[in-house]
Design a protein around this motif. Structure first.
Motif, PDB file in Angstrom:
ATOM      1  N   ILE A   6       3.744  29.044 -20.739  1.00  0.00           N
ATOM      2  CA  ILE A   6       4.200  29.085 -19.487  1.00  0.00           C
ATOM      3  C   ILE A   6       5.015  27.899 -19.501  1.00  0.00           C
ATOM      4  CG2 ILE A   6       3.565  28.870 -17.178  1.00  0.00           C
ATOM      5  CD1 ILE A   6       1.194  30.576 -18.008  1.00  0.00           C
ATOM      6  N   THR A   7       4.690  26.776 -20.230  1.00  0.00           N
ATOM      7  CA  THR A   7       5.452  25.672 -20.113  1.00  0.00           C
ATOM      8  C   THR A   7       6.873  25.803 -20.483  1.00  0.00           C
ATOM      9  OG1 THR A   7       3.403  24.049 -19.936  1.00  0.00           O
ATOM     10  CG2 THR A   7       5.357  22.955 -20.746  1.00  0.00           C
ATOM     11  N   PHE A   8       6.887  26.177 -21.672  1.00  0.00           N
ATOM     12  CA  PHE A   8       8.237  26.264 -22.424  1.00  0.00           C
ATOM     13  C   PHE A   8       8.840  27.370 -21.441  1.00  0.00           C
ATOM     14  CE2 PHE A   8       6.380  24.517 -26.320  1.00  0.00           C
ATOM     15  CZ  PHE A   8       7.453  23.453 -26.467  1.00  0.00           C
ATOM     16  N   LEU A   9       8.485  28.286 -21.121  1.00  0.00           N
ATOM     17  CA  LEU A   9       9.241  29.079 -20.137  1.00  0.00           C
ATOM     18  C   LEU A   9       9.782  28.492 -18.888  1.00  0.00           C
ATOM     19  CD1 LEU A   9      10.026  32.294 -19.437  1.00  0.00           C
ATOM     20  CD2 LEU A   9       7.772  32.289 -18.423  1.00  0.00           C
ATOM     21  N   VAL A  10       9.123  27.686 -18.337  1.00  0.00           N
ATOM     22  CA  VAL A  10       9.694  26.976 -17.231  1.00  0.00           C
ATOM     23  C   VAL A  10      10.673  25.977 -17.511  1.00  0.00           C
ATOM     24  CG1 VAL A  10       9.011  25.114 -15.518  1.00  0.00           C
ATOM     25  CG2 VAL A  10       7.443  27.039 -15.823  1.00  0.00           C
ATOM     26  N   ILE A  11      10.415  25.446 -18.758  1.00  0.00           N
ATOM     27  CA  ILE A  11      11.502  24.376 -19.234  1.00  0.00           C
ATOM     28  C   ILE A  11      12.915  25.382 -19.700  1.00  0.00           C
ATOM     29  CG2 ILE A  11      12.481  23.146 -21.418  1.00  0.00           C
ATOM     30  CD1 ILE A  11       9.397  22.160 -21.357  1.00  0.00           C
ATOM     31  N   ALA A  12      12.788  26.573 -20.099  1.00  0.00           N
ATOM     32  CA  ALA A  12      13.712  27.462 -20.368  1.00  0.00           C
ATOM     33  C   ALA A  12      14.426  27.661 -19.078  1.00  0.00           C
ATOM     34  CB  ALA A  12      13.506  28.801 -21.186  1.00  0.00           C
ATOM     35  N   LEU A  13      13.778  28.293 -18.078  1.00  0.00           N
ATOM     36  CA  LEU A  13      14.292  28.617 -16.736  1.00  0.00           C
ATOM     37  C   LEU A  13      15.089  27.396 -16.108  1.00  0.00           C
ATOM     38  CD1 LEU A  13      11.306  30.694 -15.352  1.00  0.00           C
ATOM     39  CD2 LEU A  13      13.606  31.343 -16.221  1.00  0.00           C
ATOM     40  N   PHE A  20      22.348  24.426 -19.426  1.00  0.00           N
ATOM     41  CA  PHE A  20      22.035  24.088 -20.871  1.00  0.00           C
ATOM     42  C   PHE A  20      21.617  25.270 -21.872  1.00  0.00           C
ATOM     43  CE2 PHE A  20      21.133  20.009 -18.559  1.00  0.00           C
ATOM     44  CZ  PHE A  20      21.960  19.247 -19.070  1.00  0.00           C
ATOM     45  N   GLY A  21      22.584  26.016 -22.226  1.00  0.00           N
ATOM     46  CA  GLY A  21      22.244  27.371 -22.704  1.00  0.00           C
ATOM     47  C   GLY A  21      21.527  27.457 -23.989  1.00  0.00           C
ATOM     48  N   GLY A  22      21.755  26.319 -24.758  1.00  0.00           N
ATOM     49  CA  GLY A  22      21.309  25.947 -26.186  1.00  0.00           C
ATOM     50  C   GLY A  22      19.679  25.717 -26.063  1.00  0.00           C
ATOM     51  N   ILE A  23      19.346  24.833 -25.256  1.00  0.00           N
ATOM     52  CA  ILE A  23      18.030  24.430 -24.876  1.00  0.00           C
ATOM     53  C   ILE A  23      17.349  25.604 -24.200  1.00  0.00           C
ATOM     54  CG2 ILE A  23      16.492  22.858 -23.472  1.00  0.00           C
ATOM     55  CD1 ILE A  23      18.692  20.835 -23.768  1.00  0.00           C
ATOM     56  N   ALA A  24      18.047  26.407 -23.318  1.00  0.00           N
ATOM     57  CA  ALA A  24      17.131  27.169 -22.678  1.00  0.00           C
ATOM     58  C   ALA A  24      16.869  28.409 -23.567  1.00  0.00           C
ATOM     59  CB  ALA A  24      18.128  27.843 -21.526  1.00  0.00           C
ATOM     60  N   GLY A  25      17.895  28.704 -24.726  1.00  0.00           N
ATOM     61  CA  GLY A  25      17.617  29.800 -25.503  1.00  0.00           C
ATOM     62  C   GLY A  25      16.394  29.348 -26.581  1.00  0.00           C
ATOM     63  N   ALA A  26      16.558  28.167 -26.969  1.00  0.00           N
ATOM     64  CA  ALA A  26      15.526  27.600 -27.678  1.00  0.00           C
ATOM     65  C   ALA A  26      14.025  27.512 -27.282  1.00  0.00           C
ATOM     66  CB  ALA A  26      15.678  26.275 -28.348  1.00  0.00           C
ATOM     67  N   SER A  27      13.728  27.205 -26.073  1.00  0.00           N
ATOM     68  CA  SER A  27      12.824  27.096 -25.193  1.00  0.00           C
ATOM     69  C   SER A  27      12.288  28.616 -24.878  1.00  0.00           C
ATOM     70  CB  SER A  27      12.835  26.379 -23.939  1.00  0.00           C
ATOM     71  OG  SER A  27      13.169  24.971 -24.270  1.00  0.00           O
ATOM     72  N   ALA A  28      12.949  29.543 -24.673  1.00  0.00           N
ATOM     73  CA  ALA A  28      12.684  30.999 -24.440  1.00  0.00           C
ATOM     74  C   ALA A  28      12.022  31.421 -25.578  1.00  0.00           C
ATOM     75  CB  ALA A  28      13.751  31.745 -23.916  1.00  0.00           C
ATOM     76  N   GLY A  29      12.774  31.140 -26.911  1.00  0.00           N
ATOM     77  CA  GLY A  29      12.312  31.720 -28.110  1.00  0.00           C
ATOM     78  C   GLY A  29      10.947  31.165 -28.427  1.00  0.00           C
ATOM     79  N   ILE A  30      10.593  29.904 -28.174  1.00  0.00           N
ATOM     80  CA  ILE A  30       9.227  29.327 -28.361  1.00  0.00           C
ATOM     81  C   ILE A  30       8.288  29.780 -27.436  1.00  0.00           C
ATOM     82  CG2 ILE A  30       8.083  27.258 -28.376  1.00  0.00           C
ATOM     83  CD1 ILE A  30      10.669  25.808 -29.165  1.00  0.00           C
ATOM     84  N   ALA A  31       8.431  29.871 -26.380  1.00  0.00           N
ATOM     85  CA  ALA A  31       7.549  30.512 -25.313  1.00  0.00           C
ATOM     86  C   ALA A  31       7.278  32.096 -25.750  1.00  0.00           C
ATOM     87  CB  ALA A  31       8.222  30.606 -24.151  1.00  0.00           C
ATOM     88  N   GLN A  32       8.193  32.853 -26.208  1.00  0.00           N
ATOM     89  CA  GLN A  32       8.009  34.286 -26.610  1.00  0.00           C
ATOM     90  C   GLN A  32       6.866  34.232 -27.785  1.00  0.00           C
ATOM     91  OE1 GLN A  32      11.456  36.274 -27.678  1.00  0.00           O
ATOM     92  NE2 GLN A  32      10.322  38.361 -27.596  1.00  0.00           N
TER      93      GLN A  32
END
Length: 57
Positions: A6-13, A20-32
Motif C-alpha cells: 500500500i505504501t508503494f502504491l501511494v508513492i506511485a499515485l 514523475f512517470g519513471g518513479i510512478a512506474g517503478a513504484s507501481a511495479g514494486i507494489a504489484q
C-alpha cells in the motif's frame, strides 16, 4: 507485507500526479510484486492451518 504494498502504491499515485512517470512506474511495479507475494503467503498460511486441523478464523 501488505502495508509495504500500500505504501508503494501511494508513492506511485503521488509520483504520477506530480508527473514523475519513471518513479510512478517503478513504484507501481514494486507494489504489484509485493501484493502478489502477500497473496501467495496468505494462501500458504491458510492451507497449512487447515492441514493442521485448525478452523479458519
Amino acid at each position: 507485507m501488505l502495508g509495504w504494498a500500500i505504501t508503494f502504491l501511494v508513492i506511485a499515485l503521488i509520483a504520477a500526479v506530480l508527473g514523475f512517470g519513471g518513479i510512478a512506474g517503478a513504484s507501481a511495479g514494486i507494489a504489484q510484486i509485493l501484493f502478489f507475494v502477500f497473496l501467495i503467503l496468505f494462501v500458504i498460511a491458510m492451507i497449512s492451518r487447515a492441514v493442521r486441523g485448525k478452523p479458519p478464523v
